[in-house]
Design a protein around this motif. Structure first.
Motif, mmCIF file in Angstrom:
data_model
loop_
_atom_site.group_PDB
_atom_site.id
_atom_site.type_symbol
_atom_site.label_atom_id
_atom_site.label_comp_id
_atom_site.label_asym_id
_atom_site.label_seq_id
_atom_site.Cartn_x
_atom_site.Cartn_y
_atom_site.Cartn_z
ATOM 1 N N ASP B 96 -32.542 -29.006 72.184
ATOM 2 C CA ASP B 96 -33.656 -29.232 73.113
ATOM 3 C C ASP B 96 -34.806 -29.956 72.433
ATOM 4 O O ASP B 96 -35.387 -30.873 72.984
ATOM 5 N N ALA B 97 -35.104 -29.493 71.216
ATOM 6 C CA ALA B 97 -36.261 -30.037 70.509
ATOM 7 C C ALA B 97 -36.100 -31.536 70.276
ATOM 8 O O ALA B 97 -37.045 -32.306 70.477
ATOM 9 N N LEU B 98 -34.901 -31.968 69.881
ATOM 10 C CA LEU B 98 -34.707 -33.396 69.629
ATOM 11 C C LEU B 98 -34.767 -34.192 70.929
ATOM 12 O O LEU B 98 -35.247 -35.331 70.943
ATOM 13 N N VAL B 99 -34.294 -33.599 72.010
ATOM 14 C CA VAL B 99 -34.427 -34.274 73.306
ATOM 15 C C VAL B 99 -35.908 -34.477 73.617
ATOM 16 O O VAL B 99 -36.340 -35.568 74.001
ATOM 17 N N MET B 100 -36.686 -33.427 73.403
ATOM 18 C CA MET B 100 -38.126 -33.533 73.673
ATOM 19 C C MET B 100 -38.790 -34.569 72.783
ATOM 20 O O MET B 100 -39.610 -35.351 73.232
ATOM 21 N N MET B 101 -38.427 -34.573 71.513
ATOM 22 C CA MET B 101 -39.029 -35.542 70.593
ATOM 23 C C MET B 101 -38.588 -36.961 70.942
ATOM 24 O O MET B 101 -39.362 -37.903 70.797
ATOM 25 N N PHE B 102 -37.351 -37.092 71.362
ATOM 26 C CA PHE B 102 -36.834 -38.392 71.790
ATOM 27 C C PHE B 102 -37.745 -38.974 72.873
ATOM 28 O O PHE B 102 -38.042 -40.168 72.893
ATOM 29 N N PHE B 103 -38.193 -38.102 73.767
ATOM 30 C CA PHE B 103 -39.108 -38.527 74.834
ATOM 31 C C PHE B 103 -40.557 -38.206 74.452
ATOM 32 O O PHE B 103 -41.371 -37.875 75.308
ATOM 33 N N GLY B 104 -40.843 -38.337 73.165
ATOM 34 C CA GLY B 104 -42.162 -37.973 72.636
ATOM 35 C C GLY B 104 -43.316 -38.647 73.347
ATOM 36 O O GLY B 104 -44.401 -38.063 73.481
ATOM 37 N N HIS B 105 -43.104 -39.863 73.809
ATOM 38 C CA HIS B 105 -44.165 -40.613 74.486
ATOM 39 C C HIS B 105 -44.568 -39.987 75.808
ATOM 40 O O HIS B 105 -45.628 -40.297 76.354
ATOM 41 N N LYS B 106 -43.708 -39.081 76.321
ATOM 42 C CA LYS B 106 -44.020 -38.423 77.583
ATOM 43 C C LYS B 106 -44.666 -37.061 77.368
ATOM 44 O O LYS B 106 -45.002 -36.374 78.333
ATOM 45 N N LEU B 107 -44.822 -36.656 76.120
ATOM 46 C CA LEU B 107 -45.365 -35.325 75.822
ATOM 47 C C LEU B 107 -46.879 -35.370 75.636
ATOM 48 O O LEU B 107 -47.421 -36.349 75.136
ATOM 49 N N SER B 108 -47.519 -34.270 75.988
ATOM 50 C CA SER B 108 -48.928 -34.100 75.650
ATOM 51 C C SER B 108 -49.031 -33.931 74.136
ATOM 52 O O SER B 108 -48.060 -33.546 73.489
ATOM 53 N N ASP B 109 -50.203 -34.213 73.584
ATOM 54 C CA ASP B 109 -50.386 -34.050 72.138
ATOM 55 C C ASP B 109 -50.051 -32.632 71.706
ATOM 56 O O ASP B 109 -49.414 -32.415 70.673
ATOM 57 N N ASP B 110 -50.482 -31.674 72.514
ATOM 58 C CA ASP B 110 -50.209 -30.264 72.230
ATOM 59 C C ASP B 110 -48.726 -29.983 72.131
ATOM 60 O O ASP B 110 -48.265 -29.380 71.161
ATOM 61 N N GLN B 111 -48.014 -30.381 73.152
ATOM 62 C CA GLN B 111 -46.586 -30.102 73.198
ATOM 63 C C GLN B 111 -45.857 -30.817 72.076
ATOM 64 O O GLN B 111 -44.933 -30.273 71.471
ATOM 65 N N ARG B 112 -46.309 -32.028 71.777
ATOM 66 C CA ARG B 112 -45.661 -32.785 70.703
ATOM 67 C C ARG B 112 -45.786 -32.016 69.391
ATOM 68 O O ARG B 112 -44.819 -31.859 68.647
ATOM 69 N N ALA B 113 -46.984 -31.508 69.138
ATOM 70 C CA ALA B 113 -47.217 -30.764 67.897
ATOM 71 C C ALA B 113 -46.451 -29.442 67.907
ATOM 72 O O ALA B 113 -45.854 -29.043 66.905
ATOM 73 N N ARG B 114 -46.465 -28.780 69.040
ATOM 74 C CA ARG B 114 -45.808 -27.477 69.142
ATOM 75 C C ARG B 114 -44.309 -27.610 68.867
ATOM 76 O O ARG B 114 -43.736 -26.882 68.070
ATOM 77 N N VAL B 115 -43.688 -28.562 69.550
ATOM 78 C CA VAL B 115 -42.249 -28.769 69.387
ATOM 79 C C VAL B 115 -41.921 -29.138 67.944
ATOM 80 O O VAL B 115 -41.006 -28.581 67.340
ATOM 81 N N PHE B 116 -42.708 -30.039 67.405
ATOM 82 C CA PHE B 116 -42.439 -30.498 66.038
ATOM 83 C C PHE B 116 -42.528 -29.354 65.034
ATOM 84 O O PHE B 116 -41.626 -29.165 64.212
ATOM 85 N N HIS B 117 -43.605 -28.582 65.125
ATOM 86 C CA HIS B 117 -43.802 -27.527 64.130
ATOM 87 C C HIS B 117 -42.815 -26.383 64.290
ATOM 88 O O HIS B 117 -42.390 -25.781 63.317
ATOM 89 N N LYS B 118 -42.458 -26.116 65.521
ATOM 90 C CA LYS B 118 -41.440 -25.092 65.718
ATOM 91 C C LYS B 118 -40.116 -25.541 65.094
ATOM 92 O O LYS B 118 -39.426 -24.763 64.444
ATOM 93 N N TYR B 119 -39.809 -26.809 65.289
ATOM 94 C CA TYR B 119 -38.549 -27.339 64.779
ATOM 95 C C TYR B 119 -38.523 -27.320 63.254
ATOM 96 O O TYR B 119 -37.572 -26.832 62.640
ATOM 97 N N LEU B 120 -39.580 -27.843 62.670
ATOM 98 C CA LEU B 120 -39.678 -27.862 61.204
ATOM 99 C C LEU B 120 -39.617 -26.442 60.657
ATOM 100 O O LEU B 120 -38.908 -26.162 59.680
ATOM 101 N N GLY B 121 -40.342 -25.532 61.290
ATOM 102 C CA GLY B 121 -40.365 -24.146 60.832
ATOM 103 C C GLY B 121 -38.986 -23.516 60.868
ATOM 104 O O GLY B 121 -38.583 -22.832 59.927
#
Lengths: 186, 186
Positions: B96-121
DNA sequence: ATAACCATGTAAATGGTTACATGATTAG
DNA sequence: CTAATCATGTAACCATTTACATGGTTAT
């Protein structure tokens, strides 16, 4: 995020048929982190159609079966945005091949080789597909995910190639081989 | 290879409870290529018990709930061998996370950061777990798969850390920043 | 106090795979 | 001539996730 949302995502990049969506999952930019069969995709598209999130136009072709080309609607774009702002589930990874290799000592020589080569071949094929993609014109998300796939799959293929003999011979005691032990002494 | 067979595999390494098996999938040597919840594991163990592939002994404890400790039988070992010699299914990966990042341009700044940090963590946590495992006494299969996990997850975490800013700032035009462009000229 | 850990399970709902069904065209 | 590609779909089966249900202990 189920197959419906991903199909919506694909359609947000441009019109497509179910058949084409499948190919994107197999060879295209999604190949390293998503997959779905026709048995998921076609029902998903029909549900999206019922829900008014996509429209469909039939397109006859000469010498080929007729197509159904789907387009995303404004309602579909809204639902896609919603889905993209849900909390992402953790990655679901399930590798039969790694389970088998984990229990490598219980495998026949044949099966050990079969599993290993199938696995390496599969990873190499996806890696090659990633190399053939040109993302220079894509947005940052797509480039980022593409780069991630390259990094991860290169590491995977590299490891498999470097450690192939070790696994196939069923020994990690390379250090005991006199011809290779030289580096151990200073 | 369903959850039943993997449980059999785990039990072939020694007796365990359902709870312990879950922990092996979460933190242990299977964490990077398999997962299953209690809702899969407990029914699987009960089916194995019905089929005579495992036995179960109840063990009372002081100050803790009673356990059910499972052991593999000779019939279970046979079935495990069979399962390990089937044709391995291709890896099932769904992120899911990579799908969301793939469409990163459609994400709010908040969501982009949230998804990224959750994934990295999440990746960093699994990687740390892999580092803490000591496989020096294990067979070649286990060591091989462990090494594979280390290679792949190190590549993943490395990529995410190196490209974090790029993704979070929503730009791949780092070359345009004068302060970083120096290396480009010789 | 509150959260996390220990420990097991079931039932309903969801979702996905597999097998089946069809059939023309093109490349090797 | 054989396999692969193009193209869509359904129905039965299988597996998994989620929510529910319980409850004492230990660490923060």
């Amino acid at each position: 995020m189920d197959t419906r949302s991903i199909c919506l995502g694909v359609l947000s990049m441009g019109d497509a048929t179910g058949y084409e969506i499948k190919k994107l999952f197999e060879d295209g930019p999604f190949s390293h982190f998503y997959d779905a069969g026709y048995g998921s995709i076609y029902p998903a598209l029909n549900k999206l159609l019922d829900a008014g999130q996509v429209t469909c136009r039939h397109q006859e072709q000469e010498g080929r079966p007729a197509k159904k080309v789907y387009s995303i609607t404004a309602a579909g774009e809204r639902d896609l945005l919603d889905a993209l702002h849900d909390d992402p589930a953790t990655d679901r990874i399930r590798s039969d091949a790694l389970v088998m290799m984990f229990f490598g000592h219980k495998l026949s020589d044949d099966q050990r080789a079969r599993v290993f080569h199938k696995y390496l071949g599969h990873y190499a094929k996806i890696l090659q597909g990633l190399h053939e993609l040109d993302t220079s014109c894509d947005g940052f998300g797509r480039q980022f995910v593409h780069g991630f796939g390259l990094a991860v799959y290169e590491a995977a293929v590299g490891y498999l190639e470097e450690h192939a003999d070790e696994f196939l011979e069923g020994s990690t005691d390379a250090d005991r081989l006199p011809s290779l032990a030289a580096r151990g002494s200073s």
